[in-house]
Every structure is written in C-alpha cells, then in structure tokens.
Design a protein around this motif. Structure first.
Motif, PDB file in Angstrom:
ATOM      1  N   ARG A   1      65.535  -1.369  59.786  1.00  0.00           N
ATOM      2  CA  ARG A   1      64.746  -0.162  59.570  1.00  0.00           C
ATOM      3  C   ARG A   1      63.345  -0.491  59.053  1.00  0.00           C
TER       4      ARG A   1
ATOM      5  N   TYR B   1      59.860   1.338  57.248  1.00  0.00           N
ATOM      6  CA  TYR B   1      59.371   2.506  56.527  1.00  0.00           C
ATOM      7  C   TYR B   1      57.847   2.458  56.411  1.00  0.00           C
TER       8      TYR B   1
ATOM      9  N   ALA C   1      64.309   9.371  54.687  1.00  0.00           N
ATOM     10  CA  ALA C   1      64.628   9.149  56.092  1.00  0.00           C
ATOM     11  C   ALA C   1      63.839  10.111  56.963  1.00  0.00           C
TER      12      ALA C   1
ATOM     13  N   ASP D   1      61.453   4.708  60.744  1.00  0.00           N
ATOM     14  CA  ASP D   1      62.768   5.152  60.285  1.00  0.00           C
ATOM     15  C   ASP D   1      62.693   5.959  59.002  1.00  0.00           C
ATOM     16  N   GLY D   2      61.497   6.109  58.472  1.00  0.00           N
ATOM     17  CA  GLY D   2      61.350   6.866  57.246  1.00  0.00           C
ATOM     18  C   GLY D   2      60.057   6.538  56.544  1.00  0.00           C
TER      19      GLY D   2
END
Length: 225
Positions: free
Chosen positions: A58, A60, A94, A101-102
């Motif tokens: 992920r 961010y 999120a 992904d966030g």
C-alpha cells in the motif's frame, strides 16, 4: 526524489537548529492519541510525497499536518536516491482517491535514513531506545530488561537502570556499576547521526562519572511515545 523546481528550492533551504543545549529546555512531548506508528519508505513523485510501509504494497499520500518539515528533511537526505527510510507516526486514512491507497496525515518523525535496511532490523520491536555517538564511539541499547552500554575500547556493560522524567519530553536513565555513575540524558531535538548521516529526532548525552559524550537517539518499537 523528483520535485518541481519550486518545491526543490524550498527543500534546499537550510534547516535551522538551536545551538543551546537541549537539556536546558524542551517542548512538551506530543500526544499520540488516535495515531499509528509505522516504518517504511518515503518517495517523491511529481511534487507529492508518498509513504509505503515496510513489507506492505500500500502507498499513502503524505500530508505534513504538524509542521514536521518532512519534505525538506527527506529531500535533503535522499540526494539522488529514489527513497529514504522513515520511522513516523500519524493518522492513516483509507482512500482510493488520486491513485493511492490512502492518506497519511503525518504528526511526528522519529528517524530518517538513507538505507531501507532498518525495515529488517530484528531488534527494533524489542528495543525501547537506541542511542549512540562518535569520537570516541559509544552506543546504548535499552529494553525492558535493562540497558547495554558499549564504549569504544571497553567491554560492554549490561545493567539495570532507573528512568526519571524531567519535563518537556526530556528524561534520563541512570545506573551505577564498577564504581561508575552512568547516566543517559535524552531530549527532543533534531540530531544528525554522524555514523550514517541519518536524521533522528532525539539528542542524547552519555555521562560517565561526569564525562560527557554527545550523540543521537531514537525510540524503539517497544516504547509507545
């Protein structure tokens, strides 16, 4: 990291640091309520900064919500490297907006390093504090069972300790052994680690029978602070 010229100019501005001893005065320790601590890679992309946790695909988008100066810090440390290691705390939300992904609303930096090797440090989760310096070399590792003091030219000492909070996020660890009074003083302050040129956000002083050696420190994963 690849940043647009306007951001690159900001990133190259000198980072100001006080010349006063950090053990005279320090700001209050930040609250960690509702925030998560993670370690991973910081990378710049088209003028934005992204964080990818260790061993996690992920990614961010980073917002510096507490004035940490992460853009300047990471850009200065990275040089021509694509990523830097970061140990940080913030609020992770999120989201699939913007191809990420966030979002990470960054609140606190603990450590930045040129190498991602720290992602595989087996001792990180067991350690509550690591401190060290050079000229001569010294290192202190602290866990819930005690601390190990390792000074250049001397055998390592494994010792119990007493911790005292002295306000403003400052604290000291003290012990006595072999007719020696050993103290480790720690205070919130930006500190460049002379061993690897990484940046940590605690300054440290090791005092042995009044003799002072200075260096940097960082909290390990076992300390929730």
């Amino acid at each position: 990291m690849h940043l647009p010229r306007s951001l690159a100019i900001v990133a190259l501005l000198p980072l100001l640091a006080s010349c006063q001893s950090p053990f005279n005065r320090a700001p209050d320790a930040p609250s960690t309520a509702g925030l998560t601590r993670m370690q991973g890679a910081l990378q710049g992309d088209n003028g934005r900064l992204f964080f990818q946790p260790c061993g996690d695909p992920r990614r961010y988008a980073v917002t510096d919500s507490n004035g940490t100066g992460v853009l300047q810090e990471a850009s200065q440390l990275a040089g021509d490297r694509p990523v830097v290691y970061a140990d940080l705390r913030g609020r992770f939300d999120a989201s699939t907006n913007g191809g990420t992904d966030g979002q990470l609303r960054l609140h606190q930096l603990y450590r930045l390093d040129r190498s991602l090797a720290a992602c595989k440090d087996p001792d990180f989760k067991l350690s509550s504090l690591s401190a060290g310096g050079e000229s001569p070399r010294w290192q202190v590792k602290v866990t819930g069972q005690g601390m190990v003091v390792d000074r250049e030219g001397q055998a390592p000492l494994a010792l119990p300790y007493v911790e005292e909070q002295v306000g403003g996020g400052r604290f000291n660890l003290s012990t006595e052994a072999n007719n020696q009074r050993i103290e480790l003083w720690v205070a919130p302050q930006r500190c460049v680690d002379q061993r690897n040129q990484g940046v940590q956000f605690l300054a440290a002083e090791l005092r042995v029978n009044g003799e002072v050696q200075r260096g940097c420190a960082t909290f390990g994963g076992a300390r929730n602070q």
